[in-house]
Enzyme design. Structure first.
Site, mmCIF file in Angstrom:
data_model
loop_
_atom_site.group_PDB
_atom_site.id
_atom_site.type_symbol
_atom_site.label_atom_id
_atom_site.label_comp_id
_atom_site.label_asym_id
_atom_site.label_seq_id
_atom_site.Cartn_x
_atom_site.Cartn_y
_atom_site.Cartn_z
ATOM 1 N N ALA A 72 0.835 -1.209 -0.001
ATOM 2 C CA ALA A 72 0.113 0.098 0.088
ATOM 3 C C ALA A 72 0.795 1.096 -0.045
ATOM 4 O O ALA A 72 2.001 1.200 0.460
ATOM 5 C CB ALA A 72 -1.008 0.065 1.347
ATOM 6 N N GLY A 117 0.609 -4.880 0.898
ATOM 7 C CA GLY A 117 -0.838 -5.093 0.048
ATOM 8 C C GLY A 117 -0.381 -5.618 -1.069
ATOM 9 O O GLY A 117 -1.429 -6.363 -1.692
ATOM 10 N N GLU A 120 -0.761 -9.416 -0.403
ATOM 11 C CA GLU A 120 -2.236 -9.678 -0.439
ATOM 12 C C GLU A 120 -3.086 -9.699 -1.604
ATOM 13 O O GLU A 120 -3.702 -10.496 -1.697
ATOM 14 C CB GLU A 120 -2.680 -8.461 0.569
ATOM 15 N N GLU A 140 4.488 -5.210 7.244
ATOM 16 C CA GLU A 140 3.710 -4.242 8.170
ATOM 17 C C GLU A 140 4.139 -3.739 9.495
ATOM 18 O O GLU A 140 4.328 -2.684 9.866
ATOM 19 C CB GLU A 140 2.198 -4.415 7.874
HETATM 20 N N1 CAA Z 1 4.461 3.189 -1.073
HETATM 21 C C1 CAA Z 1 4.615 4.344 -1.398
HETATM 22 N N2 CAA Z 1 5.832 4.551 -2.022
HETATM 23 C C2 CAA Z 1 6.778 3.158 -2.434
HETATM 24 C C3 CAA Z 1 6.396 2.189 -1.732
HETATM 25 C C4 CAA Z 1 5.351 2.072 -0.968
HETATM 26 N N3 CAA Z 1 4.851 1.016 -0.469
HETATM 27 N N4 CAA Z 1 7.506 1.413 -2.025
HETATM 28 C C5 CAA Z 1 8.418 2.073 -2.633
HETATM 29 N N5 CAA Z 1 7.937 3.173 -2.871
HETATM 30 C C6 CAA Z 1 8.690 4.243 -3.427
HETATM 31 C C7 CAA Z 1 9.821 4.725 -2.986
HETATM 32 O O1 CAA Z 1 9.462 5.793 -1.924
HETATM 33 C C8 CAA Z 1 10.735 5.279 -3.996
HETATM 34 O O2 CAA Z 1 10.119 6.640 -4.371
HETATM 35 P P1 CAA Z 1 10.954 7.827 -4.605
HETATM 36 O O3 CAA Z 1 11.725 7.515 -5.842
HETATM 37 O O4 CAA Z 1 9.904 9.071 -5.139
HETATM 38 O O5 CAA Z 1 11.772 8.099 -3.619
HETATM 39 C C9 CAA Z 1 10.451 4.263 -5.197
HETATM 40 O O6 CAA Z 1 9.256 3.743 -5.003
HETATM 41 C C10 CAA Z 1 11.522 3.225 -5.184
HETATM 42 O O7 CAA Z 1 11.773 2.735 -4.078
HETATM 43 P P2 CAA Z 1 13.219 2.760 -3.332
HETATM 44 O O8 CAA Z 1 13.896 3.730 -3.573
HETATM 45 O O9 CAA Z 1 12.767 2.399 -1.862
HETATM 46 O O10 CAA Z 1 13.851 1.282 -4.316
HETATM 47 P P3 CAA Z 1 14.760 0.143 -3.264
HETATM 48 O O11 CAA Z 1 15.162 -0.488 -4.468
HETATM 49 O O12 CAA Z 1 15.559 0.985 -2.737
HETATM 50 O O13 CAA Z 1 13.874 -0.621 -2.263
HETATM 51 C C11 CAA Z 1 11.800 -1.868 -1.627
HETATM 52 C C12 CAA Z 1 12.824 -1.244 -2.780
HETATM 53 C C13 CAA Z 1 12.773 -2.792 -0.715
HETATM 54 C C14 CAA Z 1 10.719 -2.627 -1.985
HETATM 55 C C15 CAA Z 1 11.522 -0.611 -0.782
HETATM 56 O O14 CAA Z 1 11.039 0.381 -1.610
HETATM 57 C C16 CAA Z 1 10.411 -0.602 0.407
HETATM 58 O O15 CAA Z 1 10.851 -1.307 1.385
HETATM 59 N N6 CAA Z 1 9.196 -0.396 0.132
HETATM 60 C C17 CAA Z 1 8.200 -0.282 1.011
HETATM 61 C C18 CAA Z 1 7.569 -2.024 1.315
HETATM 62 C C19 CAA Z 1 6.682 -2.046 2.409
HETATM 63 O O16 CAA Z 1 7.038 -1.735 3.576
HETATM 64 N N7 CAA Z 1 5.443 -2.476 1.966
HETATM 65 C C20 CAA Z 1 4.334 -2.642 2.860
HETATM 66 C C21 CAA Z 1 3.646 -1.123 2.858
HETATM 67 S S1 CAA Z 1 2.290 -1.323 4.094
HETATM 68 C C22 CAA Z 1 1.001 -2.162 3.570
HETATM 69 O O17 CAA Z 1 0.998 -2.636 2.390
HETATM 70 C C23 CAA Z 1 -0.233 -2.020 4.455
HETATM 71 C C24 CAA Z 1 -1.426 -3.122 3.959
HETATM 72 O O18 CAA Z 1 -1.120 -4.275 4.325
HETATM 73 C C25 CAA Z 1 -2.435 -2.868 3.136
#
Ligand code: CAA
Length: 267
Positions: A72, A117, A120, A140
């Site tokens: 998400a 998400g 999911e 999460e």
């Molecule tokens: N939400 C919003 N933006 C996201 C995102 C997310 N879940 N995942 C990645 N992005 C964005 C980053 O912010 C970045 O944007 P900018 O270039 O504007 O800074 C872009 O995508 C590229 O990401 P990274 O620079 O972080 O890429 P990376 O290769 O260094 O890392 C990754 C990749 C390990 C997947 C890392 O992006 C990450 O950890 N993302 C979050 C994963 C996460 O925690 N997901 C769970 C979300 S909570 C949820 O989903 C709740 C639910 O159950 C409904």
């Protein structure tokens, strides 16, 4: 075929297969409210129009080589309070139900990160194919959240209660190979091209079978998996008996007796 114009998703029909692509590559296809809304609308349009379109299955995938869906949208979530979070969670949950209950099979083609998400969404599909380099996780708890689009419910049903708890409580990512061993992924592929070709091939293989029989068996599995066996058997019995009222069943059994290939119409 005519569909609405969407900004965050793409839809393409290849013969009898519909390909849905989450198209926010720069944000690793993170699920913003807009993505959730557009995906919900697209699925409604497919359900309403499929008599004309004749799709036999759907593939859900992510744009680019890096991510299926990285979860998400965290940025949007930082702005939410209890009330708006509930609406956002409900939108995501309802979308997973809509995917799960689509009258045609839906395959998740996971090509990279399937986190939060994203994992999911994949779990609400009928099954998951993935590239070997894909990464799965429910991270999460690392954000002070819990899985909110069905992860606490579907993961335990797919991989078992204890594995689900270990996975969710640690928030650790796992490799596609591990996901395959746990039964989360049913097939692995070396690259995205092979992944998509295999998903297409599987839908084309299913397309030779009775659409009504696939729909009835899908509903019997979906409804039966969460209830006690006796109730599940009742549900199976109803769907089984309903098959006998279909033209597909008459055609399929007759074709067997006449030693020819069946010509299913989905009626
Ligand atoms: N939400 C919003 N933006 C996201 C995102 C997310 N879940 N995942 C990645 N992005 C964005 C980053 O912010 C970045 O944007 P900018 O270039 O504007 O800074 C872009 O995508 C590229 O990401 P990274 O620079 O972080 O890429 P990376 O290769 O260094 O890392 C990754 C990749 C390990 C997947 C890392 O992006 C990450 O950890 N993302 C979050 C994963 C996460 O925690 N997901 C769970 C979300 S909570 C949820 O989903 C709740 C639910 O159950 C409904």
């Amino acid at each position: 075929m005519s569909i609405s114009n969407f900004e965050t998703i793409l839809f393409e029909q290849k013969d009898e297969v519909g390909i849905i692509t989450i198209n926010r590559e720069k944000k690793l296809n993170a699920l913003s409210e807009q993505v959730l809304g557009e995906l919900t609308q697209l699925l409604e349009e497919i359900k309403d129009s499929n008599k004309d379109w004749g799709l036999k299955g759907l593939i859900l995938t992510g744009a680019g080589e890096k991510a299926f869906i990285a979860g998400a949208d965290i940025k949007e979530m930082t702005e939410m309070d209890l009330e708006t979070a509930k609406k956002f969670g409900k939108l995501g949950q309802d979308l997973t139900l809509s995917i799960e209950n689509m009258p045609i099979p839906v395959i998740a083609a996971v090509n990279g990160f399937a986190l939060g998400g994203g994992c999911e969404m994949a779990m609400s599909c009928d099954f998951i194919y993935a590239t070997e380099a894909s990464i799965f996780g429910q991270p999460e708890v690392k954000l002070g959240l819990i899985p909110g689009f069905g992860g606490t419910q579907r993961l335990a049903r797919i991989v078992g209660r204890n594995r689900a708890k270990e996975f969710i409580f640690t928030g650790e990512n796992i490799t596609a190979q591990r996901a395959y061993e746990m039964g989360l992924v049913t097939k692995l592929f070396t690259n995205k091209e092979e992944l998509m070709a295999a998903a297409m091939k599987t839908i084309n293989k299913m397309a030779k079978n009775s659409p009504m029989a696939i729909y009835h068996s899908k509903m019997a599995v979906n409804k039966g998996v969460d209830i006690e066996v006796e109730k599940g058997l009742d549900s199976e019995l109803n769907y089984f008996a309903s098959s006998f009222a279909t033209e597909d069943m008459k055609e399929g059994t007759l074709a067997f007796i006449e030693k020819r290939s069946p010509n299913f119409t989905g009626k």
